[in-house]
Write a protein that holds these residues in place. Structure first.
Motif, PDB file in Angstrom:
ATOM      1  N   TRP A  37     -94.460  94.405-133.292  1.00  0.00           N
ATOM      2  CA  TRP A  37     -93.253  94.207-134.085  1.00  0.00           C
ATOM      3  C   TRP A  37     -93.498  94.607-135.530  1.00  0.00           C
ATOM      4  O   TRP A  37     -92.663  95.252-136.157  1.00  0.00           O
ATOM      5  N   GLU A  38     -94.662  94.231-136.082  1.00  0.00           N
ATOM      6  CA  GLU A  38     -94.986  94.595-137.461  1.00  0.00           C
ATOM      7  C   GLU A  38     -95.077  96.108-137.622  1.00  0.00           C
ATOM      8  O   GLU A  38     -94.582  96.667-138.605  1.00  0.00           O
ATOM      9  N   ARG A  40     -93.609  98.389-135.753  1.00  0.00           N
ATOM     10  CA  ARG A  40     -92.261  98.947-135.612  1.00  0.00           C
ATOM     11  C   ARG A  40     -91.436  98.742-136.878  1.00  0.00           C
ATOM     12  O   ARG A  40     -90.727  99.644-137.339  1.00  0.00           O
ATOM     13  N   LEU A  41     -91.523  97.543-137.460  1.00  0.00           N
ATOM     14  CA  LEU A  41     -90.808  97.260-138.698  1.00  0.00           C
ATOM     15  C   LEU A  41     -91.306  98.153-139.825  1.00  0.00           C
ATOM     16  O   LEU A  41     -90.520  98.696-140.600  1.00  0.00           O
ATOM     17  N   TRP A  43     -92.673 101.175-139.674  1.00  0.00           N
ATOM     18  CA  TRP A  43     -92.199 102.546-139.538  1.00  0.00           C
ATOM     19  C   TRP A  43     -90.698 102.654-139.807  1.00  0.00           C
ATOM     20  O   TRP A  43     -90.223 103.661-140.332  1.00  0.00           O
ATOM     21  N   THR A  44     -89.950 101.609-139.471  1.00  0.00           N
ATOM     22  CA  THR A  44     -88.518 101.605-139.780  1.00  0.00           C
ATOM     23  C   THR A  44     -88.304 101.617-141.284  1.00  0.00           C
ATOM     24  O   THR A  44     -87.446 102.354-141.798  1.00  0.00           O
ATOM     25  N   LEU A  45     -89.094 100.825-142.009  1.00  0.00           N
ATOM     26  CA  LEU A  45     -88.984 100.813-143.470  1.00  0.00           C
ATOM     27  C   LEU A  45     -89.374 102.155-144.074  1.00  0.00           C
ATOM     28  O   LEU A  45     -88.740 102.631-145.026  1.00  0.00           O
ATOM     29  N   GLU A  47     -89.080 105.077-142.589  1.00  0.00           N
ATOM     30  CA  GLU A  47     -87.991 106.000-142.286  1.00  0.00           C
ATOM     31  C   GLU A  47     -86.797 105.778-143.216  1.00  0.00           C
ATOM     32  O   GLU A  47     -86.211 106.738-143.729  1.00  0.00           O
ATOM     33  N   MET A  48     -86.456 104.522-143.463  1.00  0.00           N
ATOM     34  CA  MET A  48     -85.339 104.228-144.371  1.00  0.00           C
ATOM     35  C   MET A  48     -85.654 104.705-145.786  1.00  0.00           C
ATOM     36  O   MET A  48     -84.788 105.261-146.471  1.00  0.00           O
ATOM     37  N   ARG A  51     -85.217 108.404-145.983  1.00  0.00           N
ATOM     38  CA  ARG A  51     -83.799 108.770-146.009  1.00  0.00           C
ATOM     39  C   ARG A  51     -83.200 108.551-147.397  1.00  0.00           C
ATOM     40  O   ARG A  51     -82.394 109.346-147.858  1.00  0.00           O
TER      41      ARG A  51
END
Length: 60
Positions: A37-38, A40-41, A43-45, A47-48, A51
């Motif tokens: 989960w850490e 995944r979070l 990599w999401t941050l 990516e954001m 962007r």
């Protein structure tokens, strides 16, 4: 601190980290659900953030 001594300490630490990573890789331990989960979070941050950096200005 002397720069040569600093570099020696950093190289030693890098060697230790590589050895730990290799040991974990060879042990084949499954990644814990919280750790997944850490990751995944994280990599999401990333990516954001990318962007937001690459967005075009609104005033064009």
């Amino acid at each position: 601190m002397d720069t040569d001594l600093f570099l020696y300490v950093e190289r030693l630490r890098a060697h230790e980290l590589r050895a730990q990573a290799e040991h974990a890789r060879l042990a084949g331990k499954p990644v814990h659900a919280v750790r997944r989960w850490e990751i995944r979070l994280g990599w999401t941050l990333v990516e954001m953030g990318l962007r937001l950096v690459h967005r075009r200005p609104a005033h064009n």
